[in-house]
Design an enzyme around this catalytic site. Structure first.
Site, mmCIF file in Angstrom:
data_model
loop_
_atom_site.group_PDB
_atom_site.id
_atom_site.type_symbol
_atom_site.label_atom_id
_atom_site.label_comp_id
_atom_site.label_asym_id
_atom_site.label_seq_id
_atom_site.Cartn_x
_atom_site.Cartn_y
_atom_site.Cartn_z
ATOM 1 C CD GLU A 195 4.623 -6.901 -14.990
ATOM 2 O OE1 GLU A 195 5.684 -7.052 -15.610
ATOM 3 O OE2 GLU A 195 3.764 -7.782 -14.882
ATOM 4 N NE ARG A 223 -21.067 6.447 -39.392
ATOM 5 C CZ ARG A 223 -22.299 6.615 -38.936
ATOM 6 N NH1 ARG A 223 -23.198 5.635 -39.042
ATOM 7 N NH2 ARG A 223 -22.648 7.756 -38.373
ATOM 8 N N PRO A 240 0.819 -1.221 0.000
ATOM 9 C CG PRO A 240 -0.953 -1.623 1.488
ATOM 10 C CD PRO A 240 0.349 -2.200 1.001
ATOM 11 C CB ILE A 259 -12.086 5.909 -36.097
ATOM 12 C CG1 ILE A 259 -10.832 6.692 -36.487
ATOM 13 C CG2 ILE A 259 -12.675 5.178 -37.306
ATOM 14 C CD1 ILE A 259 -9.664 5.850 -36.950
ATOM 15 C CD1 TRP A 279 -0.873 -1.339 -5.673
ATOM 16 C CD2 TRP A 279 -2.959 -1.423 -6.453
ATOM 17 N NE1 TRP A 279 -1.505 -0.204 -5.267
ATOM 18 C CE2 TRP A 279 -2.805 -0.225 -5.732
ATOM 19 C CE3 TRP A 279 -4.205 -1.698 -7.030
ATOM 20 C CZ2 TRP A 279 -3.825 0.697 -5.576
ATOM 21 C CZ3 TRP A 279 -5.226 -0.777 -6.862
ATOM 22 C CH2 TRP A 279 -5.024 0.391 -6.152
HETATM 23 N N1 COS Z 1 18.388 -6.219 -12.628
HETATM 24 C C1 COS Z 1 19.212 -6.620 -11.618
HETATM 25 N N2 COS Z 1 19.556 -5.817 -10.587
HETATM 26 C C2 COS Z 1 19.048 -4.575 -10.579
HETATM 27 C C3 COS Z 1 18.190 -4.087 -11.591
HETATM 28 C C4 COS Z 1 17.874 -4.975 -12.647
HETATM 29 N N3 COS Z 1 17.068 -4.586 -13.638
HETATM 30 N N4 COS Z 1 17.849 -2.825 -11.317
HETATM 31 C C5 COS Z 1 18.470 -2.493 -10.169
HETATM 32 N N5 COS Z 1 19.197 -3.552 -9.726
HETATM 33 C C6 COS Z 1 20.054 -3.605 -8.531
HETATM 34 C C7 COS Z 1 21.067 -2.485 -8.581
HETATM 35 O O1 COS Z 1 22.219 -2.874 -9.303
HETATM 36 C C8 COS Z 1 21.375 -2.268 -7.126
HETATM 37 O O2 COS Z 1 22.297 -3.249 -6.681
HETATM 38 P P1 COS Z 1 23.552 -2.851 -5.734
HETATM 39 O O3 COS Z 1 22.943 -2.477 -4.421
HETATM 40 O O4 COS Z 1 24.352 -4.109 -5.656
HETATM 41 O O5 COS Z 1 24.255 -1.723 -6.392
HETATM 42 C C9 COS Z 1 20.046 -2.550 -6.437
HETATM 43 O O6 COS Z 1 19.281 -3.360 -7.359
HETATM 44 C C10 COS Z 1 19.265 -1.291 -6.123
HETATM 45 O O7 COS Z 1 19.081 -0.600 -7.338
HETATM 46 P P2 COS Z 1 18.726 0.950 -7.422
HETATM 47 O O8 COS Z 1 19.680 1.717 -6.562
HETATM 48 O O9 COS Z 1 18.602 1.339 -8.840
HETATM 49 O O10 COS Z 1 17.296 0.963 -6.678
HETATM 50 P P3 COS Z 1 16.252 2.124 -6.474
HETATM 51 O O11 COS Z 1 15.672 2.002 -5.116
HETATM 52 O O12 COS Z 1 16.815 3.431 -6.898
HETATM 53 O O13 COS Z 1 15.006 1.692 -7.446
HETATM 54 C C11 COS Z 1 13.746 1.485 -9.441
HETATM 55 C C12 COS Z 1 15.111 1.449 -8.755
HETATM 56 C C13 COS Z 1 13.017 2.815 -9.280
HETATM 57 C C14 COS Z 1 14.081 1.259 -10.898
HETATM 58 C C15 COS Z 1 12.867 0.336 -8.891
HETATM 59 O O14 COS Z 1 12.450 0.591 -7.566
HETATM 60 C C16 COS Z 1 11.634 0.083 -9.737
HETATM 61 O O15 COS Z 1 11.716 -0.564 -10.787
HETATM 62 N N6 COS Z 1 10.467 0.565 -9.272
HETATM 63 C C17 COS Z 1 9.211 0.225 -9.898
HETATM 64 C C18 COS Z 1 8.668 -1.020 -9.305
HETATM 65 C C19 COS Z 1 7.710 -1.674 -10.213
HETATM 66 O O16 COS Z 1 7.915 -1.810 -11.404
HETATM 67 N N7 COS Z 1 6.631 -2.136 -9.635
HETATM 68 C C20 COS Z 1 5.641 -2.778 -10.438
HETATM 69 C C21 COS Z 1 4.742 -3.547 -9.641
HETATM 70 S S1 COS Z 1 5.157 -5.211 -9.644
HETATM 71 S S2 COS Z 1 3.899 -5.836 -8.271
#
Ligand code: COS
Length: 381
Positions: free
Chosen positions: A364, A269, A130, A338, A158
């Site tokens: 996602e 149409r 949440p 359209i 979600w």
């Molecule tokens: N694959 C593997 N590892 C990854 C990665 C990926 N695609 N993206 C990030 N990581 C790793 C990073 O390398 C980092 O590792 P280290 O601590 O060893 O350096 C760690 O994860 C943290 O990464 P980062 O600092 O980029 O994390 P942030 O908290 O800044 O968050 C985002 C990154 C915003 C990209 C992430 O929180 C995100 O994708 N948020 C959206 C979530 C989402 O899509 N939710 C959908 C709902 S699914 S129920």
């Protein structure tokens, strides 16, 4: 006219043919009725599972079909064009299987994967909460070690298939070390202490249940831990890289369905003595729609081929998700335009496509998060 596809193998062609047949007979005819009733058709997903479509990109030795992403995603696109809830259902199930398939140990893969990929079981992926959506690493659901296993407490939000899934792939905090304090657990449905909120009342995709998943002293054994303790955030992000390609494929499917409907209508149409397709205002809209869809498909397939070649593909997947879902929103909105007044009523499917498109810009990773992922990669590289 079915979409002309270039597939890497005759097996890929056969799979697309099979999917089209199932989509035409069992999926598309039920979409409008079930969506408007908000009913979850578990039996349709069982049919897809029995046809082998719930384990396509995973190894054959565990019950998958060892198909390249390029093929798997086009199957998802075909299903989403028939009924988004089913295409997205396959995509989410595939996402939920990823952690065990890629990070599970040999014992977990042998014990769990045949059931997960076999078509009978349905998965759910629990990351958001949440209070933590885009900032996924801020999650607070906690697993504490106890008598050799874990006790989990917290609430996930979600969750697609929440309450109807057979297993839950759960990201949970095992220490306070930020993103490095998150671990991944495999939790079967029916585990004591697991309960579910009422399905959310959504703008669209009402046949796909979305619900909170609640953990009240949920006990799981030590071998529920997938990957190493503290590795959960990386597993979650790697899983989402693939999941975002699934969403891009879904978006292209919905956009294609909206375009097909709009083109057919514009050819039929007549106003001012002509088919409306022959007016430049409408013809140019159709041209833009067709071009955008072709570009979105090419982009997700490009990312898929990078992945199939074993190359890094996360940034390209984020681009594909961003571009394809924004394209889907535009194309479905134009399709409603359209159709004019007929586009705004439930007698035609385009209003549903437009409602469905909106959620794809959010799930996602919102499209703002995709831009963040892309721009960070640009600055880094
Ligand atoms: N694959 C593997 N590892 C990854 C990665 C990926 N695609 N993206 C990030 N990581 C790793 C990073 O390398 C980092 O590792 P280290 O601590 O060893 O350096 C760690 O994860 C943290 O990464 P980062 O600092 O980029 O994390 P942030 O908290 O800044 O968050 C985002 C990154 C915003 C990209 C992430 O929180 C995100 O994708 N948020 C959206 C979530 C989402 O899509 N939710 C959908 C709902 S699914 S129920």
């Amino acid at each position: 006219m079915p979409v002309e596809r270039v597939l890497p193998s005759s097996e890929g062609h056969d799979l697309i043919e099979l999917t089209r047949e199932i989509a035409a007979k069992e999926v598309a005819p039920r979409a409008a009725v079930e969506e408007s009733a908000g009913r979850f058709p578990r039996e349709v997903l069982r049919t897809l599972g029995a046809s082998g479509l719930l384990g396509l990109p995973y190894p054959e030795e565990y019950g998958g079909a060892a198909q390249p992403q390029e093929v798997y995603l086009q199957v998802v696109e075909e299903l989403a064009a028939a009924w988004l809830a089913m295409g997205l259902g396959v995509s989410v199930h595939t996402l939920s299987c990823f952690p065990v398939a890629f990070y599970g140990d040999a014992g977990q893969r042998e014990r769990l994967l045949p059931g997960m990929l076999g078509g009978d079981l349905l998965g759910a992926y629990c990351l958001s909460e949440p209070q933590s959506g885009s900032d996924a690493a801020a999650l607070t659901t906690r697993a504490v070690r106890d008598s050799g296993g874990f006790v989990v407490n917290g609430v996930k939000a979600w969750t697609t298939h929440g309450g109807v899934a057979d297993f839950y792939t759960v990201m949970t905090r095992t220490s306070d070390d930020g993103a490095r304090g998150i671990s991944c657990l495999h939790v079967p449905a029916g585990t004591g202490g697991l309960s579910f909120g009422a399905p959310e009342r959504k703008m669209g995709m009402r046949s796909s249940p979305t619900a909170q998943v609640r953990f009240d002293d949920v006990r799981v054994p030590a071998d529920a831990l997938v990957g190493a303790e503290g590795e959960g955030f990386k597993i979650a992000m790697a899983a989402l890289d693939g999941g975002r390609l699934g969403i891009a494929a879904c978006a292209v499917g919905v956009a294609q369905a909206a375009y097909d409907a709009a083109l057919a209508y514009a050819k039929e149409r007549r106003q001012f003595g002509s088919r409306i397709a022959d007016f430049q205002g409408v013809g140019f809209m159709l041209a833009d729609m067709a071009t955008t869809i072709a570009a979105a498909r090419a982009l997700y397939l490009d990312a898929a081929r990078l992945r199939d070649a074993g190359r890094p593909y996360g940034t390209r997947a984020a681009m594909a998700k961003l571009f394809a879902t924004d394209a889907c929103m535009r194309v479905t909105t134009d399709a409603v335009q359209i159709f004019g007044g007929y586009g705004y009523v439930e007698d035609f499917p385009v209003e549903r496509y437009m409602r469905e498109a909106k959620v794809l810009q959010i799930v996602e990773g919102t499209n703002q998060i995709q831009r963040l992922v892309i721009s960070r990669a640009l600055a880094r590289d």
